[in-house]
Scaffold this motif. Structure first.
Motif, PDB file in Angstrom:
ATOM      1  N   SER A 183     -46.337 -46.939   9.528  1.00  0.00           N
ATOM      2  CA  SER A 183     -47.106 -47.060   8.289  1.00  0.00           C
ATOM      3  C   SER A 183     -48.599 -46.787   8.531  1.00  0.00           C
ATOM      4  O   SER A 183     -49.253 -47.482   9.323  1.00  0.00           O
ATOM      5  N   PRO A 184     -49.187 -45.805   7.827  1.00  0.00           N
ATOM      6  CA  PRO A 184     -50.619 -45.537   8.025  1.00  0.00           C
ATOM      7  C   PRO A 184     -51.484 -46.696   7.537  1.00  0.00           C
ATOM      8  O   PRO A 184     -52.593 -46.899   8.026  1.00  0.00           O
ATOM      9  N   PHE A 185     -50.934 -47.454   6.569  1.00  0.00           N
ATOM     10  CA  PHE A 185     -51.704 -48.585   6.031  1.00  0.00           C
ATOM     11  C   PHE A 185     -51.715 -49.743   7.024  1.00  0.00           C
ATOM     12  O   PHE A 185     -52.730 -50.404   7.220  1.00  0.00           O
TER      13      PHE A 185
ATOM     14  N   THR B 152     -39.240 -54.479   5.276  1.00  0.00           N
ATOM     15  CA  THR B 152     -40.029 -54.404   4.042  1.00  0.00           C
ATOM     16  C   THR B 152     -39.071 -54.480   2.848  1.00  0.00           C
ATOM     17  O   THR B 152     -37.971 -53.947   2.890  1.00  0.00           O
ATOM     18  N   GLY B 153     -39.483 -55.158   1.813  1.00  0.00           N
ATOM     19  CA  GLY B 153     -38.674 -55.229   0.594  1.00  0.00           C
ATOM     20  C   GLY B 153     -37.546 -56.251   0.658  1.00  0.00           C
ATOM     21  O   GLY B 153     -36.848 -56.474  -0.339  1.00  0.00           O
TER      22      GLY B 153
ATOM     23  N   GLY C   2     -43.989 -56.778  -1.188  1.00  0.00           N
ATOM     24  CA  GLY C   2     -42.918 -56.407  -0.254  1.00  0.00           C
ATOM     25  C   GLY C   2     -43.256 -55.276   0.708  1.00  0.00           C
ATOM     26  O   GLY C   2     -42.372 -54.740   1.367  1.00  0.00           O
ATOM     27  N   LYS C   3     -44.528 -54.868   0.763  1.00  0.00           N
ATOM     28  CA  LYS C   3     -44.904 -53.743   1.623  1.00  0.00           C
ATOM     29  C   LYS C   3     -45.716 -54.217   2.820  1.00  0.00           C
ATOM     30  O   LYS C   3     -46.289 -55.311   2.805  1.00  0.00           O
ATOM     31  N   VAL C   4     -45.782 -53.355   3.846  1.00  0.00           N
ATOM     32  CA  VAL C   4     -46.701 -53.613   4.960  1.00  0.00           C
ATOM     33  C   VAL C   4     -47.951 -52.779   4.738  1.00  0.00           C
ATOM     34  O   VAL C   4     -47.868 -51.692   4.167  1.00  0.00           O
ATOM     35  N   PRO C   5     -49.108 -53.290   5.170  1.00  0.00           N
ATOM     36  CA  PRO C   5     -49.297 -54.527   5.905  1.00  0.00           C
ATOM     37  C   PRO C   5     -49.465 -55.723   4.972  1.00  0.00           C
ATOM     38  O   PRO C   5     -49.772 -55.566   3.794  1.00  0.00           O
TER      39      PRO C   5
ATOM     40  N   GLU D 257     -52.102 -55.441   0.906  1.00  0.00           N
ATOM     41  CA  GLU D 257     -53.005 -54.304   0.650  1.00  0.00           C
ATOM     42  C   GLU D 257     -54.021 -54.103   1.779  1.00  0.00           C
ATOM     43  O   GLU D 257     -54.910 -54.947   2.006  1.00  0.00           O
ATOM     44  N   SER D 258     -53.884 -52.970   2.439  1.00  0.00           N
ATOM     45  CA  SER D 258     -54.705 -52.702   3.628  1.00  0.00           C
ATOM     46  C   SER D 258     -56.204 -52.760   3.341  1.00  0.00           C
ATOM     47  O   SER D 258     -56.976 -53.280   4.158  1.00  0.00           O
TER      48      SER D 258
HETATM   49  N1  LIG Z   1     -51.469 -49.661  -1.025  1.00  0.00           N
HETATM   50  C1  LIG Z   1     -50.745 -50.282   0.053  1.00  0.00           C
HETATM   51  C2  LIG Z   1     -49.630 -49.339   0.502  1.00  0.00           C
HETATM   52  C3  LIG Z   1     -48.684 -50.009   1.469  1.00  0.00           C
HETATM   53  C4  LIG Z   1     -47.413 -49.194   1.639  1.00  0.00           C
HETATM   54  O1  LIG Z   1     -47.079 -48.305   0.843  1.00  0.00           O
HETATM   55  N2  LIG Z   1     -46.635 -49.546   2.666  1.00  0.00           N
HETATM   56  C5  LIG Z   1     -45.364 -48.883   2.877  1.00  0.00           C
HETATM   57  C6  LIG Z   1     -45.273 -48.331   4.301  1.00  0.00           C
HETATM   58  S1  LIG Z   1     -46.355 -46.972   4.521  1.00  0.00           S
HETATM   59  C7  LIG Z   1     -44.236 -49.889   2.751  1.00  0.00           C
HETATM   60  O2  LIG Z   1     -44.329 -51.012   3.191  1.00  0.00           O
HETATM   61  N3  LIG Z   1     -43.123 -49.441   2.156  1.00  0.00           N
HETATM   62  C8  LIG Z   1     -41.930 -50.229   2.119  1.00  0.00           C
HETATM   63  C9  LIG Z   1     -41.389 -50.441   0.767  1.00  0.00           C
HETATM   64  O3  LIG Z   1     -41.951 -49.886  -0.196  1.00  0.00           O
HETATM   65  O4  LIG Z   1     -40.383 -51.145   0.692  1.00  0.00           O
HETATM   66  C10 LIG Z   1     -51.706 -50.629   1.190  1.00  0.00           C
HETATM   67  O5  LIG Z   1     -52.776 -50.016   1.273  1.00  0.00           O
HETATM   68  O6  LIG Z   1     -51.423 -51.549   1.968  1.00  0.00           O
END
Ligand SMILES: N[C@@H](CCC(=O)N[C@@H](CS)C(=O)NCC(=O)O)C(=O)O
Length: 213
Positions: free
Chosen positions: A9-11, A35-36, A47-50, A62-63
């Protein structure tokens, strides 16, 4: 503190780079159940990283928000340049990386050559080219994005350029090399051992899901 992160994950890589480069007291873990998952969503509904679990149990997703928190919490770490104008340019670079370079229409559905819509790919690559031009415009002429030491702007830009370099390989179009300041930046920031560590982690994450990329 505890960071939930995944290698690719770039974030999440943005926050890991800050933690490594500034020796911040944060443990790094995979999200429980992925995730999720219900377990992870119980911690952070998005539900997303980080996401960052603070010492008082507060969970920050939110990064960008996490990076601002770390800059406030560790003001001597140098994540945010001291001069207001430099800090603004750092935020601008991070925002361009988020909104225009990694954001916008995605190239991921076009990675496999079978059935690729080349006209759509060319249009998206042109948008990425323009977005990289914005980064090129606001980067310093120095080793790091803003000045001579690593700041939050590098943490945002480096992981995004990892994907741009991957798109260059997959689609055969010069992207980073088309912008002289950006090309010089990518070469110089890549000598930083913390940057190398994060790029190697991202590469391992990529190889695990897309060995051909
Ligand atoms: N806007 C968020 C984006 C975070 C994001 O999209 N993370 C993705 C990985 S790159 C993720 O966790 N995706 C898993 C999912 O959607 O279930 C941030 O800046 O942290």
């Amino acid at each position: 503190m505890k960071l939930y992160s995944r290698d690719l994950s770039p974030f999440a890589a943005r926050v890991r780079l800050a933690i490594y480069a500034k020796s911040l007291p944060v443990e790094i873990h995979e999200p429980p159940g992925g995730t999720g998952s219900p377990d992870y969503r119980a911690l952070t509904p998005i539900g997303k990283v980080p996401s960052l679990v603070l010492d008082d149990g507060t969970v920050l997703p939110e990064s960008d928000t996490i990076m601002e928190y770390l800059a406030d919490r560790f003001p001597d770490a140098g994540l945010r340049p001291a001069k207001a104008e430099d800090a603004a340019r750092g935020r601008l670079l991070s925002r361009i990386a988020d909104l225009y370079v990694i954001g916008g229409p995605s190239l991921f559905p076009h990675l496999a050559p079978e059935g690729r819509d080349q006209a759509a790919v060319d249009a998206i690559l042109e948008e990425k080219h323009q977005a990289l031009g914005y980064l090129n415009l606001y980067l310093s002429d120095t080793r790091y994005a803003v000045g001579d030491s690593l700041t939050g702007a590098d943490c945002a830009v480096v992981p995004v350029l990892f994907f741009i370099a991957m798109f260059e390989n997959v689609f055969g179009r010069e992207l980073i090399g088309a912008h002289s300041k950006l090309e010089a930046y990518w070469a110089s920031v890549g000598k930083d051992p913390h940057v190398q560590k994060v790029l190697a982690q991202m590469d391992a994450g990529l190889q695990a899901v897309m060995p051909k990329a």
